[in-house]
Design an enzyme around this catalytic site. Structure first.
Site, PDB file in Angstrom:
ATOM      1  N   LYS A   1      -3.379   1.810   1.236  1.00  0.00           N
ATOM      2  CA  LYS A   1      -2.037   0.867   1.138  1.00  0.00           C
ATOM      3  C   LYS A   1      -3.350  -0.078   0.450  1.00  0.00           C
ATOM      4  CE  LYS A   1      -0.481   0.647   4.701  1.00  0.00           C
ATOM      5  NZ  LYS A   1      -0.926   1.307   5.382  1.00  0.00           N
TER       6      LYS A   1
ATOM      7  N   ARG B   1     -13.644  -1.054  11.343  1.00  0.00           N
ATOM      8  CA  ARG B   1     -12.156  -2.201  11.759  1.00  0.00           C
ATOM      9  C   ARG B   1     -12.522  -1.257  13.779  1.00  0.00           C
ATOM     10  NH1 ARG B   1      -7.154  -2.264   8.133  1.00  0.00           N
ATOM     11  NH2 ARG B   1      -6.477  -1.876  10.226  1.00  0.00           N
TER      12      ARG B   1
ATOM     13  N   ARG C   1     -13.424   5.043   8.274  1.00  0.00           N
ATOM     14  CA  ARG C   1     -14.440   3.364   7.226  1.00  0.00           C
ATOM     15  C   ARG C   1     -14.530   2.502   7.740  1.00  0.00           C
ATOM     16  NH1 ARG C   1      -7.708   0.646   7.022  1.00  0.00           N
ATOM     17  NH2 ARG C   1      -8.075   0.300   8.831  1.00  0.00           N
TER      18      ARG C   1
ATOM     19  N   ARG D   1      -1.335   3.393  16.864  1.00  0.00           N
ATOM     20  CA  ARG D   1      -0.596   3.191  15.795  1.00  0.00           C
ATOM     21  C   ARG D   1       0.428   3.719  14.346  1.00  0.00           C
ATOM     22  NH1 ARG D   1      -6.336   1.857  12.644  1.00  0.00           N
ATOM     23  NH2 ARG D   1      -5.595   1.116  11.322  1.00  0.00           N
TER      24      ARG D   1
ATOM     25  N   ARG E   1       6.774  -4.705   8.747  1.00  0.00           N
ATOM     26  CA  ARG E   1       6.769  -3.547   9.882  1.00  0.00           C
ATOM     27  C   ARG E   1       8.005  -2.998  10.067  1.00  0.00           C
ATOM     28  NH1 ARG E   1       0.901  -3.533   8.657  1.00  0.00           N
ATOM     29  NH2 ARG E   1      -0.001  -2.162  10.345  1.00  0.00           N
TER      30      ARG E   1
HETATM   31  P1  AP5 Z   1      -7.221   1.921   3.289  1.00  0.00           P
HETATM   32  O1  AP5 Z   1      -6.775   1.523   2.345  1.00  0.00           O
HETATM   33  O2  AP5 Z   1      -7.927   1.023   4.295  1.00  0.00           O
HETATM   34  O3  AP5 Z   1      -5.975   2.536   4.738  1.00  0.00           O
HETATM   35  P2  AP5 Z   1      -4.537   0.967   4.736  1.00  0.00           P
HETATM   36  O4  AP5 Z   1      -3.345   2.443   4.121  1.00  0.00           O
HETATM   37  O5  AP5 Z   1      -4.368  -0.161   4.265  1.00  0.00           O
HETATM   38  O6  AP5 Z   1      -5.009   1.437   6.235  1.00  0.00           O
HETATM   39  P3  AP5 Z   1      -5.007   0.305   7.506  1.00  0.00           P
HETATM   40  O7  AP5 Z   1      -5.075   0.951   8.216  1.00  0.00           O
HETATM   41  O8  AP5 Z   1      -5.319  -1.345   7.166  1.00  0.00           O
HETATM   42  O9  AP5 Z   1      -3.401   0.418   7.662  1.00  0.00           O
HETATM   43  P4  AP5 Z   1      -2.631  -0.713   8.879  1.00  0.00           P
HETATM   44  O10 AP5 Z   1      -0.801  -0.392   7.656  1.00  0.00           O
HETATM   45  O11 AP5 Z   1      -2.841   0.508  10.019  1.00  0.00           O
HETATM   46  O12 AP5 Z   1      -3.363  -1.805   9.093  1.00  0.00           O
HETATM   47  P5  AP5 Z   1      -3.128  -3.410   8.991  1.00  0.00           P
HETATM   48  O13 AP5 Z   1      -4.013  -4.187   9.007  1.00  0.00           O
HETATM   49  O14 AP5 Z   1      -1.796  -3.611   7.983  1.00  0.00           O
HETATM   50  O15 AP5 Z   1      -7.950   3.463   3.980  1.00  0.00           O
HETATM   51  C1  AP5 Z   1      -8.677   4.328   4.835  1.00  0.00           C
HETATM   52  C2  AP5 Z   1      -9.753   5.058   4.191  1.00  0.00           C
HETATM   53  O16 AP5 Z   1      -9.200   5.826   3.826  1.00  0.00           O
HETATM   54  C3  AP5 Z   1     -10.538   4.369   3.895  1.00  0.00           C
HETATM   55  O17 AP5 Z   1     -12.096   4.133   4.000  1.00  0.00           O
HETATM   56  C4  AP5 Z   1     -10.455   4.079   2.071  1.00  0.00           C
HETATM   57  O18 AP5 Z   1     -11.660   4.187   1.599  1.00  0.00           O
HETATM   58  C5  AP5 Z   1      -9.997   6.037   2.714  1.00  0.00           C
HETATM   59  N1  AP5 Z   1      -8.989   5.518   1.405  1.00  0.00           N
HETATM   60  C6  AP5 Z   1      -8.326   5.524   0.635  1.00  0.00           C
HETATM   61  N2  AP5 Z   1      -7.899   5.748  -0.168  1.00  0.00           N
HETATM   62  C7  AP5 Z   1      -8.258   7.345  -0.279  1.00  0.00           C
HETATM   63  C8  AP5 Z   1      -8.090   8.711  -1.140  1.00  0.00           C
HETATM   64  N3  AP5 Z   1      -7.280   8.888  -2.107  1.00  0.00           N
HETATM   65  N4  AP5 Z   1      -9.026   9.799  -0.821  1.00  0.00           N
HETATM   66  C9  AP5 Z   1      -9.786   9.273   0.055  1.00  0.00           C
HETATM   67  N5  AP5 Z   1     -10.405   8.863   0.942  1.00  0.00           N
HETATM   68  C10 AP5 Z   1      -9.194   7.269   0.943  1.00  0.00           C
HETATM   69  O19 AP5 Z   1      -2.669  -3.316  10.452  1.00  0.00           O
HETATM   70  C11 AP5 Z   1      -3.878  -3.974  11.093  1.00  0.00           C
HETATM   71  C12 AP5 Z   1      -3.046  -4.183  12.470  1.00  0.00           C
HETATM   72  O20 AP5 Z   1      -2.661  -5.303  12.433  1.00  0.00           O
HETATM   73  C13 AP5 Z   1      -1.588  -3.303  12.869  1.00  0.00           C
HETATM   74  O21 AP5 Z   1      -1.828  -2.844  13.978  1.00  0.00           O
HETATM   75  C14 AP5 Z   1      -0.803  -4.299  13.600  1.00  0.00           C
HETATM   76  O22 AP5 Z   1      -0.921  -4.813  14.939  1.00  0.00           O
HETATM   77  C15 AP5 Z   1      -0.960  -6.130  13.048  1.00  0.00           C
HETATM   78  N6  AP5 Z   1      -0.132  -6.165  12.053  1.00  0.00           N
HETATM   79  C16 AP5 Z   1      -0.376  -6.311  10.571  1.00  0.00           C
HETATM   80  N7  AP5 Z   1       0.989  -6.090   9.896  1.00  0.00           N
HETATM   81  C17 AP5 Z   1       2.032  -6.147  10.861  1.00  0.00           C
HETATM   82  C18 AP5 Z   1       3.588  -6.964  10.499  1.00  0.00           C
HETATM   83  N8  AP5 Z   1       3.685  -7.113   9.369  1.00  0.00           N
HETATM   84  N9  AP5 Z   1       3.835  -7.171  11.721  1.00  0.00           N
HETATM   85  C19 AP5 Z   1       3.032  -6.546  12.739  1.00  0.00           C
HETATM   86  N10 AP5 Z   1       1.798  -6.937  13.173  1.00  0.00           N
HETATM   87  C20 AP5 Z   1       1.116  -6.479  11.818  1.00  0.00           C
END
Ligand code: AP5
Length: 216
Positions: free
Chosen positions: A13, A160, A127, A171, A88
């Site tokens: 994402k 991270r 990552r 997660r 979420r």
């Molecule tokens: P990346 O693009 O970083 O993946 P992502 O989908 O953004 O993953 P996240 O871990 O950031 O998502 P998340 O939803 O768990 O975390 P968030 O920060 O929202 O890609 C991942 C890796 O893959 C990278 O190394 C990239 O280079 C590689 N990659 C990408 N595309 C690729 C491809 N096509 N081929 C190969 N490699 C590829 O949330 C974190 C925490 O915050 C949550 O656990 C929660 O505690 C809190 N939080 C955030 N939002 C909320 C909410 N709305 N409600 C409640 N808690 C929340």
């Protein structure tokens, strides 16, 4: 345009969001990035969120909903938005629906990025994120030219706290139980579009742009 990016942790994402937002001329709003910035700055919000984030659990809905409402009041969100990591839970989606109805700003589309679980674990444990500019790398799939340094700004690449294998597995379970019901929520509203998110970053982006062309 008003877009939501839905998909499990590691679906790509954040990686895809940068170009989508740039092409559409809208802000990329990542609730995870906002929370991490608050943790880093030691704010009250950050202190409240940190324990949930480190365990891979969701931060309480009321905290997130208030935070997003404030962010939508900023000037750049008048052009639209790309949400990454929000909503979420069903209560978050319902709160957003009410907020957007009040503002008469309906959603255009919800893009669901689909990736198998073993690929997600590989992506997240490899990552690395730039502490300076936030650019996302991967040790194998998208390595930096110089080990540990960002290609764009020379900043230090960091891992991270929630990208260890046991937290990643929690997660994924949290996603399955609390976030997956949103797929049905948006499907019932005719807003959900599926994107196959395995393959090169550029290939996935092209699939996304092919869908978004229908909304411009
Ligand atoms: P990346 O693009 O970083 O993946 P992502 O989908 O953004 O993953 P996240 O871990 O950031 O998502 P998340 O939803 O768990 O975390 P968030 O920060 O929202 O890609 C991942 C890796 O893959 C990278 O190394 C990239 O280079 C590689 N990659 C990408 N595309 C690729 C491809 N096509 N081929 C190969 N490699 C590829 O949330 C974190 C925490 O915050 C949550 O656990 C929660 O505690 C809190 N939080 C955030 N939002 C909320 C909410 N709305 N409600 C409640 N808690 C929340």
């Amino acid at each position: 345009m008003r877009i939501i990016l839905l998909g499990p942790p590691g679906a790509g994402k954040g990686t895809q969001a940068v170009q989508i937002a740039e092409t559409a001329g809208i802000p990329h709003i990542s609730t995870g990035d906002i929370l991490r910035a608050n943790v880093k700055a030691g704010t009250e919000l950050g202190q409240r969120a940190k324990g949930y984030m480190d365990a891979g659990d969701l931060v309480p809905d009321e905290v997130i909903i208030g935070m997003v409402g404030d962010r939508l009041d900023e000037d750049d969100a008048k052009a639209g938005f790309l949400f990454d990591g929000f909503p979420r839970t069903v209560p978050q989606a319902e709160a957003l629906e009410r907020l957007l109805a009040e503002r008469q700003e309906p959603l255009d589309v919800v893009l669901r990025l689909a990736v198998p679980q073993d690929e997600v674990v590989r992506r997240l444990t490899g990552r690395r994120t730039c502490a300076g500019c936030g650019r996302i790398f991967h040790l194998v799939f998208d390595p930096p030219a110089e080990e540990g340094r960002c290609d764009d700004c020379g900043g230090e690449l960091t891992q991270r706290d929630d990208d260890t294998e046991d937290v990643v597995l929690n997660r994924l379970e949290v996603y399955r139980t609390q976030t997956e019901p949103l797929e049905n929520f948006y499907w019932e509203r005719g807003l959900l579009r599926d994107v196959e998110a395995v393959g090169d970053v550029e290939e996935v982006q092209e699939r996304i742009q092919a869908i978004l062309r229908n909304f411009r």
